[in-house]
Design an enzyme around this catalytic site. Structure first.
Site, PDB file in Angstrom:
ATOM      1  N   THR A 314     -25.869 -15.885 -48.404  1.00  0.00           N
ATOM      2  CA  THR A 314     -24.947 -14.944 -47.772  1.00  0.00           C
ATOM      3  C   THR A 314     -23.995 -15.670 -46.836  1.00  0.00           C
ATOM      4  OG1 THR A 314     -26.576 -13.155 -47.883  1.00  0.00           O
ATOM      5  CG2 THR A 314     -24.776 -12.892 -46.305  1.00  0.00           C
ATOM      6  N   TRP A 317     -21.631 -17.840 -48.910  1.00  0.00           N
ATOM      7  CA  TRP A 317     -20.636 -17.019 -49.603  1.00  0.00           C
ATOM      8  C   TRP A 317     -19.448 -16.732 -48.694  1.00  0.00           C
ATOM      9  CZ3 TRP A 317     -18.414 -12.295 -48.574  1.00  0.00           C
ATOM     10  CH2 TRP A 317     -17.703 -11.692 -49.609  1.00  0.00           C
ATOM     11  N   HIS A 318     -19.712 -16.543 -47.418  1.00  0.00           N
ATOM     12  CA  HIS A 318     -18.638 -16.192 -46.498  1.00  0.00           C
ATOM     13  C   HIS A 318     -17.683 -17.354 -46.238  1.00  0.00           C
ATOM     14  CE1 HIS A 318     -20.911 -12.514 -45.577  1.00  0.00           C
ATOM     15  NE2 HIS A 318     -19.772 -12.061 -45.099  1.00  0.00           N
ATOM     16  N   GLY A 319     -18.119 -18.564 -46.375  1.00  0.00           N
ATOM     17  CA  GLY A 319     -17.197 -19.669 -46.140  1.00  0.00           C
ATOM     18  C   GLY A 319     -17.843 -21.026 -46.327  1.00  0.00           C
ATOM     19  N   PHE A 468     -12.311 -15.400 -47.857  1.00  0.00           N
ATOM     20  CA  PHE A 468     -13.614 -15.486 -48.489  1.00  0.00           C
ATOM     21  C   PHE A 468     -13.537 -15.187 -49.983  1.00  0.00           C
ATOM     22  CE2 PHE A 468     -14.922 -13.749 -44.160  1.00  0.00           C
ATOM     23  CZ  PHE A 468     -14.852 -15.004 -43.599  1.00  0.00           C
TER      24      PHE A 468
END
Length: 468
Positions: A314, A317-319, A468
């Site tokens: 998670t 995935w955001h950066g 993102f």
């Protein structure tokens, strides 16, 4: 193209909506929406339209092969997953991987400098959910290429979510109707999201930026805590505002997308927070990572390990940054601690609200800071910034102008579940609820006028989740 831009508000959307209403049948309408979605994406990313089309073609072909009942369909699924994740990894994580290797081994490899295509995380996850769902249930396959192309490219949710699952909208693509009531509801929802972005998020975001770009001498405990609070409000109203606009636009075209935010700052635990925050992403990781890993079916230790993996992914995935990875693991740590601690009563829940807000706020410092060193500076000032300097006092005064203070208060109030209660009351019977329903149109018109005035004097300010 940004929803909160004059080009979208006064040219792209009105033309698109008018043409949509003029077309005679649903096939023509779907073709129009697919074409304008490609134009929408090409407005900011003309080169990467080919990447978007590649994603659609690969997932369409793999879905057809899987649904054909041929042997080795598991191999085709694996191939589809590898291709999707490879595209995402090359464009999003190559520089991060090279930079990590350089730091770990003292090397000086040149960073490729690959530009990140807008929305690649979102349309990649939608493609993945499509082929995985077909592997689980072959009847979900789309034999109509246009239908899948519309699902993946539909412009309201293309570049910043919510992440829509194919089985939630497949019937709507084939059979949907628009009506004045649904259009009006969608328009009000869109204006609500636009107001969240322009009037609330951008304003508290200015205050947060003052703190996260300030030097050490400008920060003390007061400014550091205020900046952290402002960023919590900024990111909530930024992304929930985008989701509101996407949901509203969908309704105006006859689609009913699932909710993506449910007032997460009212949560009494981190687990509850993730049931309310970015719901489409949370449910995606639950359905396509946590459950395939074994979920909670293989013992306590394996369950907690699975949760660590999910929150590591998670964050990533955001950066492409260790800040995001640590942010994800930070939440995973407290999810595990909540599993281990006994459940409490009303007092425990009251303390849970305060504790959850503190955990989320500290986590978002990691999320916002450009580097771990920047996050460390803000943390140090939050907990040990007792020295008040002339620079920090000046920064505090520039942050807390009367207008900024007013917007900060409004943002804090509306981050709590106030509007749903008002809406439930307005949906009731009686004179007062009826007046509220009528008045909602006037309020929406006034908010839109304020947004237009705000646009006239503001600079380009994209949504946070665009990166993102």
């Amino acid at each position: 193209m940004v929803f909160s831009s004059p080009a979208f508000l006064f040219v792209f959307f009105p033309v698109c909506f008018l043409l949509y209403r003029l077309l005679p049948n649903l096939t023509a309408k779907n073709l129009l929406l697919t074409l304008v979605s490609v134009v929408f994406y090409a407005f900011g990313e003309p080169v990467y339209v080919l990447l978007l089309l590649t994603s659609v073609i690969v997932n369409y072909l793999c879905g057809r092969i899987i649904a054909s009942g041929r042997s080795r369909k598991k191999l085709v699924l694996v191939l589809a997953v590898v291709i999707n994740l490879s595209l995402l990894s090359v464009f999003k994580y190559t520089d991060f991987a090279v930079s990590t290797v350089n730091h770990a081994f003292g090397l000086h490899l040149t960073l490729p400098g690959i530009a990140l295509p807008v929305g690649i995380s979102f349309f990649t996850f939608q493609g993945l959910s499509y082929v995985i769902d077909i592997y689980r249930d072959e009847t979900l396959v789309s034999r109509d290429f246009l239908k899948l192309a519309l699902y993946i490219s539909f412009f309201p949710q293309l570049i910043a979510g919510p992440i829509v699952k194919y089985h939630d909208v497949s019937l709507q693509i084939d059979r949907r109707k628009t009506c004045p009531a649904l259009t009006a509801d969608g328009l009000r929802r869109f204006i609500l999201g636009l107001s969240k972005k322009l009037l609330l998020s951008n304003t508290v975001g200015q205050m947060a930026d003052m703190v996260f770009t300030a030097g050490s001498s400008q920060l003390d405990a007061r400014t550091a805590w205020l900046g952290a609070v402002c960023y919590c409000l900024q990111i909530y109203f930024d992304f929930s505002g985008y989701s509101d606009m996407a949901i509203g636009l969908g309704r105006m075209f006859g689609f009913r997308f699932l909710e993506n935010f449910d007032h997460p700052y009212a949560s009494a635990s981190i687990q509850e927070f993730w049931r309310r925050w970015h719901i489409s992403l949370s449910s995606w990781f639950r359905d396509y990572l946590y459950i395939p890993l074994g979920g909670n079916r293989k013992g306590k230790l394996r369950t907690e390990l699975n949760k660590c993996v999910v929150f590591f992914c998670t964050g990533l995935w955001h950066g492409a940054s260790w800040n995001f990875v640590l942010w994800g693991l930070w939440h995973g740590l407290f999810i595990i601690l909540e599993d281990l601690l006994p459940k409490g009563g009303k007092v425990r829940r009251l303390l849970g609200h305060a504790t959850t807000l503190l955990i989320v706020l500290l986590g978002f410092v990691l999320f916002r800071a450009d580097t771990l060193a920047d996050a460390g500076l803000v943390f140090s000032k939050m907990f040990a910034g007792t020295e008040i300097t002339l620079q920090s006092a000046a920064l505090l005064r520039s942050m807390l102008t009367p207008y900024h203070g007013f917007i900060l208060g409004v943002s804090a109030v509306f981050s709590l579940p106030l509007l749903p209660r008002v809406k439930r009351f307005a949906n009731g019977s009686g004179t007062v609820p009826a007046l509220l329903r009528i008045g909602s149109y006037g309020i929406s018109a006034a908010l839109f006028a304020l947004c237009v005035m705000n646009l006239a004097g503001s600079q380009f300010n994209p949504f946070i989740y665009f990166r993102f």
